[in-house]
Design an enzyme around this catalytic site. Structure first.
Site, mmCIF file in Angstrom:
data_model
loop_
_atom_site.group_PDB
_atom_site.id
_atom_site.type_symbol
_atom_site.label_atom_id
_atom_site.label_comp_id
_atom_site.label_asym_id
_atom_site.label_seq_id
_atom_site.Cartn_x
_atom_site.Cartn_y
_atom_site.Cartn_z
ATOM 1 C CB ILE A 1 12.862 16.900 72.105
ATOM 2 C CG1 ILE A 1 12.950 15.747 71.100
ATOM 3 C CG2 ILE A 1 11.947 17.998 71.553
ATOM 4 C CD1 ILE A 1 11.636 15.006 70.896
ATOM 5 N N GLY A 2 13.851 18.525 74.553
ATOM 6 C CA GLY A 2 13.690 19.662 75.439
ATOM 7 C C GLY A 2 14.959 20.483 75.571
ATOM 8 C CG HIS B 1 49.360 19.968 69.320
ATOM 9 N ND1 HIS B 1 48.713 20.033 70.541
ATOM 10 C CD2 HIS B 1 50.130 21.091 69.231
ATOM 11 C CE1 HIS B 1 49.075 21.139 71.173
ATOM 12 N NE2 HIS B 1 49.935 21.788 70.394
ATOM 13 C CG ASP C 1 10.549 6.622 65.944
ATOM 14 O OD1 ASP C 1 11.679 6.130 65.906
ATOM 15 O OD2 ASP C 1 10.344 7.851 65.904
#
Length: 496
Positions: free
Chosen positions: A195-196, A464, A328
């Protein structure tokens, strides 16, 4: 668990108002999947939720952050096109940037709202749930007895003690930052996790003067030291980072109608320093919302980090009980796709025929940080591999600093390590910082999930010129090293 009476929080006896087969607490990704799956078999399912009836991803996580990053990337590309002979002057309208973030967020949320609105009203309860000493669910003026309970209460930003009071209105979190109506002039970001990093770089590219502080000399939780050092090198080209800093105090200074935030810290050399600016974005991680729920009354034990003990990583089931903690809320792997699978599996498990229930197996560990260059981890980490005495492994390596297509695109900063088992010729894991990392990560995750050998991988076509050719280079390096023991990074440097 099907009790007929209980005691409310104020110790007033109260009769059970509703008996249900399944109660889902929390309406995020995991909770919604649990509710949908359980409802396919059982009619008496309820879902209880406090706050917005959408997901962390849509409201405050994946989607608004990527919307901000999308604007930031456009500004960055325009501002840094001079090397290509394309010269431009960029004007950033902060109000329009933030308004688009919220408008598009509302667009994504509308699909979830439509789905939630389609559920019968009597199965949705809007309020804060608490599990009392009798194992009954108290919510609003109801007392609910549930045969099985699925806890999916999500997570919230972690704020160090006292910071909210000291910083006041100058403090932002990942839950509040997207409510900004305009871009600030300056910002400190505390925390160099996913997040940071993402938000610090995005705001920097949008013209905000950003300073990123982190307690350790590590970004994105990288566990491979070579990848970590390369990530720091690449990101330092545009980010002001003070890693290994110890924050000693935070606060705000009020001068007439203006407020200025400050941070006092010791840098990595032990020197005392102070930062001052408009606001502080606290990105020190998230914690699960479970401590105040009362799960201990259901026999659930938590460790010192509020993670439930005796947890099935497939379904979120606690031992052989009728309690499931998913997403979570269990603090296992706080990622949307994991929460989705856990919720889906738990919703199947609460049905009678659990033997035939479809349980999604735990996904290959896989994480992406959407900074630029991107950071990806897949499968086992290097420390996990090194700690297993049975594993003989090699590390295939490729640098993207001079990789053809990466250099053409002007995104040539990065490093990929592939960890492979000598005995099985299989990929154990990988860590990477570099361009197109999200796609390379998906290919490696597919290879691990489907038990593909290094030969299988190299037999597939690589077009490529693409950045993905770098993956082939690393795989070839793995193949070349299969007959020799793993050596340190320094010993391999001459190969590149």
């Amino acid at each position: 668990m099907n009790k007929q009476s209980g005691t409310t929080a104020d110790n007033t006896p109260h009769e059970v108002t509703r008996n249900v087969s399944v109660a889902v607490i929390g309406a995020g990704t995991a909770g919604q999947n649990s509710f949908r799956q359980a409802s396919k078999i059982k009619d008496d399912v309820v879902i209880i939720n406090e706050g917005f009836w959408t997901t962390t991803c849509v409201a405050v996580g994946c989607m608004p952050s990527k919307l901000l990053i999308a604007a930031a990337d456009r500004a960055h590309d325009a501002n840094h096109s001079g090397d290509f002979g394309v010269h431009a002057t960029v004007k950033i309208d902060g109000k329009q940037v933030m308004q688009r973030v919220r408008d598009e967020r509302s667009h994504f949320a509308s699909y979830i709202k439509k789905q939630v609105d389609s559920w019968p009203d009597h199965k949705k309860i809007d309020g804060r749930a608490h599990i009392n000493e009798q194992g009954l669910i108290e919510v609003n003026d109801e007392l609910i007895a549930a045969e099985q309970i699925i806890v999916a209460t999500g997570s919230s930003p972690f704020i160090p003690d006292g910071w909210a009071d000291k910083l006041g209105d100058t403090m932002l979190t990942s839950d509040s930052v997207f409510e900004l109506t305009d871009l600030p002039n300056s910002m400190a970001v505390v925390g160099a996790g996913a997040i940071g990093l993402e938000l610090a770089q995005a705001f920097t590219r949008l013209g905000v003067e950003v300073t990123l502080l982190n307690r350790v000399k590590q970004v994105a939780g990288l566990k491979d030291n070579d990848i970590n050092q390369k990530a720091i090198e690449c990101l330092s080209h545009e980010l002001t980072m003070h890693l290994g800093s110890k924050i000693t105090d935070v606060g705000q200074k009020v001068n007439k109608d203006t407020q200025t935030a400050f941070i006092e810290y010791e840098d990595s050399a032990g020197e005392s320093r102070q930062w001052q600016g408009d606001c502080v974005l606290v990105a020190t991680g998230r914690r699960n919302n479970i401590k105040q729920l009362g799960v201990e009354h259901l026999g659930v034990e938590l460790d010192d980090k509020n993670r439930p003990k005796n947890l099935s990583k497939k379904t979120g089931q606690i031992g052989d009980s009728d309690i499931y903690i998913v997403g979570d809320a269990n603090a296992h792997i706080p990622l949307l796709h994991v929460a989705s699978d856990e919720g889906y599996s738990a919703g199947n498990m609460v049905c009678e025929n659990t033997e035939d229930a479809y349980i999604r197996p735990p996904a290959t560990p896989f994480s992406i940080v959407f900074c630029s260059p991107q950071i990806v981890n897949v499968g086992m980490s290097l420390p996990e591999i090194q700690e297993d005495p049975e594993l003989e492994f090699v590390i295939g390596r490729v640098s993207f600093d001079n990789q053809g297509r990466s250099r053409v695109m002007g995104v040539n900063c990065g490093l990929l390590h592939i960890y492979a088992c000598k005995k099985t010729d299989r990929i154990l894991g990988a860590s990477m910082v570099g361009p197109d990392a999200e796609y390379i990560g998906h290919i490696l995750a597919t290879a691990i999930t489907n038990d593909l050998s290094i030969k299988d991988m190299l037999d597939t076509p690589f077009y490529h010129p693409t950045i993905l050719e770098g993956l082939r280079t690393a795989l070839r390096d793995v193949q070349d090293k299969m007959e020799i023991p793993y050596q340190s990074q320094d010993a391999q440097e001459d190969n590149f």
